[in-house]
Write a protein that holds these residues in place. Structure first.
Motif, short mmCIF file in Angstrom:
data_model
loop_
_atom_site.label_atom_id
_atom_site.label_comp_id
_atom_site.label_asym_id
_atom_site.label_seq_id
_atom_site.Cartn_x
_atom_site.Cartn_y
_atom_site.Cartn_z
N GLN A 200 -10.27 51.91 1.78
CA GLN A 200 -11.43 52.75 1.48
C GLN A 200 -11.73 52.75 -0.01
OE1 GLN A 200 -10.59 56.63 3.10
NE2 GLN A 200 -10.92 55.98 5.23
N TYR A 201 -10.69 52.81 -0.84
CA TYR A 201 -10.89 52.78 -2.29
C TYR A 201 -11.49 51.44 -2.72
CZ TYR A 201 -8.02 57.01 -2.78
OH TYR A 201 -7.52 58.28 -2.72
N VAL A 202 -11.00 50.35 -2.15
CA VAL A 202 -11.51 49.02 -2.49
C VAL A 202 -12.99 48.92 -2.10
CG1 VAL A 202 -11.37 46.57 -1.91
CG2 VAL A 202 -9.28 47.86 -2.39
N THR A 203 -13.33 49.41 -0.91
CA THR A 203 -14.73 49.39 -0.46
C THR A 203 -15.62 50.21 -1.40
OG1 THR A 203 -14.00 49.16 1.85
CG2 THR A 203 -16.26 49.89 1.47
N SER A 204 -15.12 51.35 -1.85
CA SER A 204 -15.88 52.18 -2.78
C SER A 204 -16.10 51.46 -4.11
CB SER A 204 -15.16 53.51 -3.02
OG SER A 204 -15.07 54.27 -1.84
N LEU A 205 -15.08 50.70 -4.54
CA LEU A 205 -15.22 49.94 -5.78
C LEU A 205 -16.28 48.85 -5.64
CD1 LEU A 205 -11.47 49.57 -6.78
CD2 LEU A 205 -13.23 50.76 -8.09
N PHE A 206 -16.31 48.18 -4.52
CA PHE A 206 -17.33 47.16 -4.29
C PHE A 206 -18.73 47.78 -4.39
CE2 PHE A 206 -14.31 44.46 -1.44
CZ PHE A 206 -13.67 44.01 -2.59
N ARG A 207 -18.92 48.96 -3.80
CA ARG A 207 -20.22 49.63 -3.86
C ARG A 207 -20.56 50.01 -5.30
NH1 ARG A 207 -18.57 52.36 1.01
NH2 ARG A 207 -17.96 54.16 -0.25
N ARG A 208 -19.58 50.52 -6.03
CA ARG A 208 -19.85 50.95 -7.40
C ARG A 208 -20.28 49.78 -8.28
NH1 ARG A 208 -18.76 55.10 -11.06
NH2 ARG A 208 -17.95 56.40 -9.37
N GLY A 210 -21.57 46.97 -7.17
CA GLY A 210 -22.67 46.23 -6.57
C GLY A 210 -22.28 44.84 -6.11
N VAL A 211 -21.06 44.71 -5.58
CA VAL A 211 -20.58 43.41 -5.09
C VAL A 211 -20.12 43.58 -3.64
CG1 VAL A 211 -19.88 42.64 -7.39
CG2 VAL A 211 -18.21 43.82 -5.92
N ARG A 212 -19.87 42.43 -2.96
CA ARG A 212 -19.49 42.47 -1.56
C ARG A 212 -18.04 42.12 -1.30
NH1 ARG A 212 -24.58 39.77 1.79
NH2 ARG A 212 -26.17 41.27 1.10
N ASN A 213 -17.38 41.50 -2.28
CA ASN A 213 -16.01 41.07 -2.04
C ASN A 213 -15.26 40.95 -3.36
OD1 ASN A 213 -16.94 38.56 -3.15
ND2 ASN A 213 -17.64 37.97 -1.10
N ARG A 214 -13.97 40.65 -3.25
CA ARG A 214 -13.12 40.56 -4.44
C ARG A 214 -13.52 39.41 -5.38
NH1 ARG A 214 -6.73 41.51 -4.93
NH2 ARG A 214 -7.25 43.01 -3.31
N PRO A 215 -13.83 38.21 -4.88
CA PRO A 215 -14.27 37.15 -5.81
C PRO A 215 -15.49 37.55 -6.64
CG PRO A 215 -13.69 36.20 -3.69
CD PRO A 215 -13.67 37.68 -3.50
N SER A 216 -16.43 38.26 -6.02
CA SER A 216 -17.61 38.69 -6.76
C SER A 216 -17.24 39.72 -7.83
CB SER A 216 -18.66 39.28 -5.81
OG SER A 216 -19.10 38.31 -4.89
N LEU A 217 -16.29 40.59 -7.50
CA LEU A 217 -15.82 41.57 -8.48
C LEU A 217 -15.13 40.87 -9.65
CD1 LEU A 217 -15.35 44.50 -9.34
CD2 LEU A 217 -13.27 44.49 -7.95
N MET A 218 -14.30 39.87 -9.35
CA MET A 218 -13.64 39.12 -10.41
C MET A 218 -14.65 38.39 -11.29
SD MET A 218 -10.44 39.69 -10.39
CE MET A 218 -10.06 38.41 -11.58
N ALA A 219 -15.72 37.91 -10.68
CA ALA A 219 -16.76 37.24 -11.46
C ALA A 219 -17.40 38.21 -12.44
CB ALA A 219 -17.81 36.64 -10.53
#
Length: 239
Positions: A200-208, A210-219
């Protein structure tokens, strides 16, 4: 995952120095800043999960350069009209507002833009009888300019400010562990939470972010740095 730079990166491409703060040329010169540059290299080589401890080490290193007895850092969001929103702050040494009052000491302030709409402020509490040399002033600015990538990570670690406010600390802990490469199960084990809560925390981070997955967050975390001006040095009570 370990995010790092070499010591050579920390000293490369230094801008030309300029005189921004009056100095007392009769007083002895400051000590060589080699130790501060070593701290700079260590900060850049530290793991993401230790970013707050690295910030504290950096502030102590910068204090040694300018002879300060206290230092304060804050991250400001300037993207909205009105006074800046303080996203995060940190203080080391003698409390800033206690020592830098009418009784004596004087402040030195450096502002460093980390991206459009976000600035970092470094305030240093100098003793009343202390003369700040041009060499020390330039070294402070050069160190901050060399830390552009790491300061970007520090900014990103606090996330964008949303309508719900700044990032909660429990989400930030999960973020920093994600950046180091831990899986959701490993994060849950490290923080003593359930796998479902970690998800749930990871999903909330993606929303914050504005990304859909971990690779996009790393980018986003490793994204290109904007071309921003050098750190600005000011001396006075308002920064």
């Amino acid at each position: 995952m370990l995010l790092s730079h070499t010591a050579a990166d920390a000293t490369a491409h230094r801008p030309r120095p300029s005189d921004l703060v009056p100095i007392d040329r009769a007083s002895p010169p400051p000590p060589a800043p080699d130790a501060a540059w070593r701290v700079c290299a260590q900060v850049q080589a530290s793991a993401a999960e230790h970013i707050d401890a690295s910030l504290s080490s950096l502030l102590h290193g910068l204090m040694a350069v300018c002879g300060a007895v206290g230092a304060r850092w804050r991250l400001e969001d300037t993207s909205r009209a009105g006074p800046p929103c303080v996203v995060a702050d940190c203080a080391v040494g003698v409390p800033w507002r206690v020592h830098a009052g009418p009784s004596g000491g004087h402040p030195l302030c450096l502002r460093k833009a980390v991206r459009p709409g976000r600035e970092m402020v470094f305030e240093f509490d100098l003793p009343a009888d202390h003369a700040l040399h041009t060499e020390a002033q330039d070294t402070l600015r050069l160190i901050l300019d060399s830390l552009g990538r790491w300061l970007h990570w520090l900014d990103m670690s606090h996330g964008p400010v949303t309508a719900q406010g700044a990032m909660p600390q429990h989400q930030r802990k999960v973020l920093l562990l994600m950046i180091t490469g831990l899986s959701e199960k490993q994060i849950a084990d490290r923080l003593g939470i359930s796998n479902n809560t970690a998800h749930q925390y990871v999903t909330s981070l993606f929303r914050r972010y504005g990304v859909r997955n971990r690779p996009s967050l790393m980018a986003r975390w490793l994204g290109d740095l904007a071309q921003l001006p050098s750190a600005e040095v000011r001396q006075g009570r308002v920064c």
